[in-house]
Design a protein around this motif. Structure first.
Motif, mmCIF file in Angstrom:
data_model
loop_
_atom_site.group_PDB
_atom_site.id
_atom_site.type_symbol
_atom_site.label_atom_id
_atom_site.label_comp_id
_atom_site.label_asym_id
_atom_site.label_seq_id
_atom_site.Cartn_x
_atom_site.Cartn_y
_atom_site.Cartn_z
ATOM 1 N N THR A 31 0.848 -1.187 0.000
ATOM 2 C CA THR A 31 0.000 0.000 0.000
ATOM 3 C C THR A 31 0.886 1.240 0.000
ATOM 4 O O THR A 31 1.972 1.232 0.574
ATOM 5 C CB THR A 31 -0.905 0.028 1.238
ATOM 6 N N PRO A 32 0.427 2.315 -0.664
ATOM 7 C CA PRO A 32 1.239 3.528 -0.731
ATOM 8 C C PRO A 32 1.429 4.167 0.630
ATOM 9 O O PRO A 32 0.526 4.155 1.455
ATOM 10 C CB PRO A 32 0.410 4.451 -1.635
ATOM 11 N N ARG A 33 2.611 4.667 0.876
ATOM 12 C CA ARG A 33 2.874 5.472 2.068
ATOM 13 C C ARG A 33 3.826 6.616 1.698
ATOM 14 O O ARG A 33 4.334 6.649 0.582
ATOM 15 C CB ARG A 33 3.354 4.635 3.239
ATOM 16 N N TYR A 34 4.087 7.503 2.608
ATOM 17 C CA TYR A 34 4.790 8.756 2.317
ATOM 18 C C TYR A 34 6.268 8.540 1.986
ATOM 19 O O TYR A 34 6.947 7.712 2.596
ATOM 20 C CB TYR A 34 4.674 9.682 3.531
ATOM 21 N N MET A 103 16.167 21.562 1.994
ATOM 22 C CA MET A 103 15.099 21.887 1.032
ATOM 23 C C MET A 103 14.261 20.640 0.787
ATOM 24 O O MET A 103 14.796 19.552 0.603
ATOM 25 C CB MET A 103 15.721 22.333 -0.299
ATOM 26 N N LEU A 104 12.939 20.804 0.796
ATOM 27 C CA LEU A 104 12.073 19.672 0.435
ATOM 28 C C LEU A 104 12.074 19.560 -1.090
ATOM 29 O O LEU A 104 11.350 20.279 -1.772
ATOM 30 C CB LEU A 104 10.661 19.863 0.994
ATOM 31 N N TRP A 105 12.905 18.665 -1.593
ATOM 32 C CA TRP A 105 13.175 18.582 -3.031
ATOM 33 C C TRP A 105 12.126 17.765 -3.774
ATOM 34 O O TRP A 105 11.814 18.020 -4.926
ATOM 35 C CB TRP A 105 14.574 17.997 -3.231
ATOM 36 N N ASP A 106 11.569 16.751 -3.102
ATOM 37 C CA ASP A 106 10.482 15.984 -3.705
ATOM 38 C C ASP A 106 9.704 15.277 -2.602
ATOM 39 O O ASP A 106 10.244 15.012 -1.519
ATOM 40 C CB ASP A 106 11.024 14.941 -4.697
ATOM 41 N N TYR A 107 8.437 15.019 -2.842
ATOM 42 C CA TYR A 107 7.677 14.162 -1.943
ATOM 43 C C TYR A 107 6.505 13.550 -2.695
ATOM 44 O O TYR A 107 6.188 13.948 -3.817
ATOM 45 C CB TYR A 107 7.195 14.906 -0.695
ATOM 46 N N GLY A 108 5.889 12.589 -2.055
ATOM 47 C CA GLY A 108 4.775 11.891 -2.664
ATOM 48 C C GLY A 108 4.552 10.592 -1.921
ATOM 49 O O GLY A 108 4.728 10.545 -0.698
ATOM 50 N N THR A 109 4.194 9.557 -2.672
ATOM 51 C CA THR A 109 4.015 8.255 -2.026
ATOM 52 C C THR A 109 4.965 7.232 -2.635
ATOM 53 O O THR A 109 5.400 7.368 -3.781
ATOM 54 C CB THR A 109 2.571 7.733 -2.176
ATOM 55 N N LEU A 130 7.886 4.866 -6.885
ATOM 56 C CA LEU A 130 7.735 6.214 -6.363
ATOM 57 C C LEU A 130 6.699 6.967 -7.183
ATOM 58 O O LEU A 130 6.632 6.835 -8.405
ATOM 59 C CB LEU A 130 9.066 6.973 -6.429
ATOM 60 N N ASP A 131 5.895 7.762 -6.480
ATOM 61 C CA ASP A 131 4.982 8.671 -7.156
ATOM 62 C C ASP A 131 5.142 10.046 -6.530
ATOM 63 O O ASP A 131 4.373 10.462 -5.661
ATOM 64 C CB ASP A 131 3.539 8.163 -7.047
ATOM 65 N N GLY A 132 6.182 10.734 -6.955
ATOM 66 C CA GLY A 132 6.453 12.074 -6.451
ATOM 67 C C GLY A 132 6.230 13.089 -7.550
ATOM 68 O O GLY A 132 5.657 12.776 -8.597
#
Ligand code: MN
Length: 250
Positions: A31-34, A103-109, A130-132
């Motif tokens: 399951t997707p998570r951060y 720096m928050l360069w990328d995020y997603g699940t 990854l899904d950022g």
């Protein structure tokens, strides 16, 4: 507990980093998570890749950053777990461990491509998607020969892009260098706080990193001076007017 090392290394009285509450459970299975990647200019520039698992952010420091080219294996040093709340942190760490700019360069699940993440970590071969905003598709983290999972020893892993339609020759770090949270660069982030915080002691001196800090600090001072409708302070603290005003379109 999982965050002991994280807490031991930091003084939360002087660091703006989140202290971290109790770890919370993560969803099981595929399951997707951060996930996030924090670009961190400290003693050296690196990219901290963090994957939520078992209520913490598993973390690897990748000196050169992720590569979208499946032929390129990027060294990823496994470092201490970080609290979930760290996942959207962006700012300036004035002193102590990790002093520098984050720096928050990328995020997603992220989604495990295995049923048992713990077993994959112990084995030293974690496949995931990854899904950022910047990083997508299938990846793997592989422990190097002699590398270990957990404390002590060699913590060297490799981060590798799998071949899929998200792979390609573009240098993503260069193509998309800014924050996904604020669209800032390092100078913007520093200027939003105290751009003069390292007047006496820089996180890095000399070499490439020292030169990067020099440039970023100068730009941050410039940005904040312009914002204040004033001219920058010189080393003695006096206001100086530049002979040729630096006009940079930003
Ligand atoms: Mn770091």
């Amino acid at each position: 507990m999982a965050l002991d090392e994280y807490k031991r290394k930091r003084d939360f009285g002087s660091s703006p980093e989140p202290a971290g509450a109790q770890p919370r459970p993560s969803p099981p299975g595929r399951t997707p998570r951060y996930f996030c990647v924090q670009k961190h200019l400290a003693s050296h520039l690196h990219y901290d890749v963090r994957l939520e698992h078992n209520g913490v952010l598993l973390s690897w420091a990748v000196p050169k950053g992720p590569s979208l080219d499946p032929a390129v294996k990027r060294l990823a040093m496994h470092v201490e777990d970080h609290p979930i709340e760290y996942g959207d942190f962006e700012g300036v760490i004035p002193s102590g461990y990790g002093a520098g700019i984050v720096m928050l360069w990328d995020y997603g699940t992220w989604t495990p491509e295995v049923d048992d993440v713990d077993a994959a970590l112990t084995k030293g071969d974690l496949k995931f998607a990854l899904d950022g905003f910047k990083l997508k598709g299938s990846w793997v983290l592989v422990r190097t020969k002699g590398g270990r999972w957990g404390g002590g020893g060699d913590r060297a892993w490799l981060l590798i892009k799998h071949r899929d339609h998200w792979a390609g020759p573009v240098d993503i770090a260069e193509f998309a260098p800014l924050s996904v949270k604020s669209r800032s660069d390092f100078a913007d982030i520093l200027s939003a706080e105290n751009p003069d915080v390292w007047r006496s002691k820089r996180p890095a001196k000399g070499g490439d990193t020292g030169a990067m800090f020099e440039t970023i600090i100068a730009r941050a001072l410039d940005i904040s001076a312009r914002r204040a409708g004033s001219t920058p302070l010189d080393k003695s603290g006096a206001r100086t007017r530049r002979k040729t005003p630096a006009r940079k379109s930003r």
